[in-house]
Design an enzyme around this catalytic site. Structure first.
Site, PDB file in Angstrom:
ATOM      1  N   ASP A   1       0.893  -1.233   0.129  1.00 34.84           N
ATOM      2  CA  ASP A   1      -0.079   0.061   0.024  1.00 34.84           C
ATOM      3  C   ASP A   1       0.844   1.304   0.150  1.00 34.84           C
ATOM      4  O   ASP A   1       0.558   2.167  -0.654  1.00 34.84           O
ATOM      5  CB  ASP A   1      -0.769   0.082   1.374  1.00 34.84           C
ATOM      6  CG  ASP A   1      -2.253  -0.832   1.001  1.00 34.84           C
ATOM      7  OD1 ASP A   1      -2.175  -1.868  -0.012  1.00 34.84           O
ATOM      8  OD2 ASP A   1      -3.148  -0.685   1.738  1.00 34.84           O
TER       9      ASP A   1
ATOM     10  N   CYS B   1       1.099  -8.307   4.809  1.00 38.02           N
ATOM     11  CA  CYS B   1       0.610  -6.796   4.627  1.00 38.02           C
ATOM     12  C   CYS B   1      -0.877  -6.736   4.638  1.00 38.02           C
ATOM     13  O   CYS B   1      -1.638  -7.741   4.753  1.00 38.02           O
ATOM     14  CB  CYS B   1       1.496  -6.125   3.399  1.00 38.02           C
ATOM     15  SG  CYS B   1       3.034  -6.041   3.835  1.00 38.02           S
ATOM     16  N   ASP B   2      -1.189  -5.485   4.379  1.00 44.98           N
ATOM     17  CA  ASP B   2      -2.766  -5.000   4.470  1.00 44.98           C
ATOM     18  C   ASP B   2      -3.702  -5.862   3.973  1.00 44.98           C
ATOM     19  O   ASP B   2      -4.792  -6.198   4.898  1.00 44.98           O
ATOM     20  CB  ASP B   2      -2.815  -3.655   3.758  1.00 44.98           C
ATOM     21  CG  ASP B   2      -1.820  -2.761   4.638  1.00 44.98           C
ATOM     22  OD1 ASP B   2      -0.750  -3.116   5.229  1.00 44.98           O
ATOM     23  OD2 ASP B   2      -2.130  -1.420   4.657  1.00 44.98           O
ATOM     24  N   LYS B   3      -3.849  -6.142   2.610  1.00 51.20           N
ATOM     25  CA  LYS B   3      -4.851  -6.819   2.318  1.00 51.20           C
ATOM     26  C   LYS B   3      -4.520  -8.456   2.305  1.00 51.20           C
ATOM     27  O   LYS B   3      -5.426  -9.248   2.001  1.00 51.20           O
ATOM     28  CB  LYS B   3      -5.388  -6.364   0.978  1.00 51.20           C
ATOM     29  CG  LYS B   3      -5.422  -5.102   0.884  1.00 51.20           C
ATOM     30  CD  LYS B   3      -6.373  -4.448   1.937  1.00 51.20           C
ATOM     31  CE  LYS B   3      -6.296  -2.813   2.041  1.00 51.20           C
ATOM     32  NZ  LYS B   3      -4.960  -2.431   2.435  1.00 51.20           N
TER      33      LYS B   3
ATOM     34  N   CYS C   1       5.264  -2.287   8.009  1.00 49.65           N
ATOM     35  CA  CYS C   1       5.689  -1.023   8.654  1.00 49.65           C
ATOM     36  C   CYS C   1       5.504  -1.030  10.233  1.00 49.65           C
ATOM     37  O   CYS C   1       4.816  -1.770  10.581  1.00 49.65           O
ATOM     38  CB  CYS C   1       5.049   0.077   8.023  1.00 49.65           C
ATOM     39  SG  CYS C   1       5.162   0.215   6.121  1.00 49.65           S
TER      40      CYS C   1
ATOM     41  N   SER D   1      -5.224   5.046   5.644  1.00 50.61           N
ATOM     42  CA  SER D   1      -4.181   4.145   6.184  1.00 50.61           C
ATOM     43  C   SER D   1      -4.222   4.013   7.630  1.00 50.61           C
ATOM     44  O   SER D   1      -4.886   4.885   8.384  1.00 50.61           O
ATOM     45  CB  SER D   1      -2.865   4.802   5.546  1.00 50.61           C
ATOM     46  OG  SER D   1      -2.090   4.034   6.345  1.00 50.61           O
TER      47      SER D   1
END
Length: 550
Positions: A78, A119-121, A191, A466
């Site tokens: 992202d 990660c995010d998704k 992150c 975010s």
């Protein structure tokens, strides 16, 4: 075993021949076949190291008497996709990941599944696949990166985004920006703060789908490799125990996850992901449940970006088991987990090593959790705000609307110094259908924060934010503008009223006027989707139901 359908009996000789082309022996054909879904890519920092993790998972599977079969799925970063057309593809990738894993497992009738994510998704997409397939499954999240250090302070990629606003305001020079850029992301891993990737990793552990301490162990730690190997060993036993995701991810487990999310002050994107995972199991997680749980769950951690602690701090303090120990009076302690034990059995040896990082219930960071759901004539089906780290000065707000029909228009206005204190910024046509893809908007929120406007303006959107966002930023406004939600009728100069305590968001326009305006609205087609986005627009539901595909 499920895999017998491709390897047992006289008529399966052709399939056995193909399997022997892989080098398999007759002895191995009698063992469980286990899929290892690897989201490694050399393009994404959070996934750059996952091949090492996968190797240890496969070692564990071999040691426990299984046969691992590795396959890959995609991963979107992202951070790299932020602020341009690429961000339209991030949320849709969640469903593509779930579909790709389903296809591989069902086509080859695998017995079990290890999901390697970070990660995010990717993490929610893999959990959706596990829920949908409902075969023994375990998740190994790759772990967070270590913080960078600049002038004695911990920093990360969010610091670089916010530095852009500081350069624009004159607070930082270009040379200093270059220095920050060089040191902000010193290792691989997700992150460093409680952004979406790490929030979802923590909630995976809270759901019971990964081994204890998996979510907070740094990417570069050898402990991560040991957890990976133990996960490989454990999946073989789970197959013989017939321990499935539906046994673990119950309604009570989802409530546990929301409690942990509340206490961490996690990303607002969990409001999209948890309902989507639950739906695959035939469960419904209402938006109101997030608000109900957050109202009665204290925030116990002050994590980046709103606070000062990073993921390494949380890990050293005792990780999610230590946080659960502090919250044991509120949790469902008898839920099953991938360990084969109950939640209470998993955390009985946990210890809180630092009560400055993980506060006790008697001394919380805040009496309520880190997310609030607001309703009103601007968002009849709800919207979400991250309250963790939110200044008390901004809990109530009234300002004039400045309306933008895209993120790009808004960012241009911010950097042209067109945004002033007291403005209620409206960014619309960025929802699941209108975006399309419900873009994450770290660029405008970071710019606002970096320019010192974080406590004096509100940002309201039918898109999303975010996990690194902070300030009075309200997303997931539902219905979205593309579906003729009230946000489509807001005009420049309208008064916007926000009361986080009362959970209210309103545009001060009469119901008659709002109805009249909406009748005249012609939904904006600013972007003509093609390819996978064209399909996505036709299938995606509203953000208040998790932006799932119907």
């Amino acid at each position: 075993m499920r895999s017998d359908i491709i390897k047992k009996g006289f008529q399966k000789a052709p399939q056995r021949a193909l399997l022997k082309a892989l080098g398999l022996t007759n002895k191995e054909l009698d063992k469980p076949f286990i899929g290892v879904a690897n989201s490694f890519t050399s393009l994404v920092p959070g996934h750059f190291h996952l091949n090492m993790v996968v190797d240890r998972v496969k070692n564990g599977i071999f040691a426990a008497g299984g046969v691992p079969f590795e396959f890959n799925t995609i991963a979107v970063c992202d951070g790299l996709a932020m602020g341009h057309e690429g961000m339209r593809y991030s949320l849709p990738s969640r469903d593509l990941i779930a579909d790709s894993i389903e296809i591989m497992v069902q086509a080859h009738q695998l017995d079990g599944l290890v999901l390697i994510s970070n990660c995010d998704k990717i993490t929610p997409g893999m959990l959706m696949a596990a829920a949908r397939l409902n075969i023994p499954s375990i998740v190994v999240t790759g772990g967070p990166m270590i913080s960078g250090i600049y002038k004695g302070e911990k920093i990360g990629v969010i610091s670089v985004f916010e530095a852009l606003g500081k350069v624009k305001s004159g607070e930082m020079s270009l040379d200093e920006l270059n220095e920050v850029e060089e040191v902000a992301c010193p290792t691989c891993g997700s992150c460093n703060g409680m952004f979406t990737a790490n929030t979802m990793a923590c909630l995976t552990e809270a759901l019971g789908m990964s081994l204890p301490y998996c979510s907070t162990t740094p990417a570069i730690s050898s402990v991560k490799l040991r957890i990976a190997e133990k996960s490989g060993e454990r999946i073989v036993q789970m197959i013989y125990e017939d321990l499935k995701p539906s046994h673990i991810m119950t309604k009570e487990a989802f409530e546990n996850a929301i409690i942990i999310d509340s206490a961490l002050g996690g990303s607002t994107n969990t409001v999209l992901h948890l309902p989507a995972i639950a739906k695959e199991l035939g469960l419904t997680i209402e938006l109101s449940l997030f608000d109900e749980i957050n109202k009665k769950t204290p925030q116990l951690c002050s994590m980046m970006p709103g606070g000062s602690h990073d993921m390494e701090d949380l890990d050293k303090a005792g990780g999610i088991p230590a946080l659960m120990l502090e919250l044991k009076e509120k949790l469902h302690l008898q839920t099953k987990t991938v360990t084969g034990k109950t939640l209470i059995e998993n955390i009985k040896l946990a210890r809180n090593m630092n009560k400055l990082v993980i506060h006790s219930i008697s001394n919380p960071v805040s009496s309520e959790g880190g997310i609030a759901i607001l309703w009103g004539n601007l968002a009849p089906k709800g919207c979400v705000i991250k309250t963790a780290g939110l200044s008390k000065k901004t809990l109530t707000f009234k300002g004039e609307a400045k309306v933008f029909n895209s993120e790009e228009e808004c960012v241009k206005a911010i950097f042209n110094s067109e945004i002033k204190g007291g403005d209620a910024i409206i960014i619309r046509y960025e929802g699941p259908k209108g975006g399309p893809g419900m873009k994450e908007m770290l660029a405008p929120t970071s710019a606002i924060s970096g320019m010192g406007l974080g406590e004096s303006v509100a940002l309201i959107t039918d898109g999303r934010f975010s996990g690194g966002t902070r300030g009075l930023c309200i997303g997931h406004v539902s219905p979205e503008a593309a579906e003729k939600g009230p946000i489509a009728a807001v005009e420049n100069g309208d008064l916007i009223k926000i009361d986080v305590i009362k959970r209210v968001i309103e545009v001060e326009v009469t119901a008659e006027e709002l109805t009249s305006r909406l009748e005249k609205v012609k939904p904006l087609e600013k972007y003509i989707p093609k390819g996978c986005l064209k399909k996505y627009v036709k299938l995606v539901s509203s953000a208040d139901t998790g932006a799932v595909l119907d």
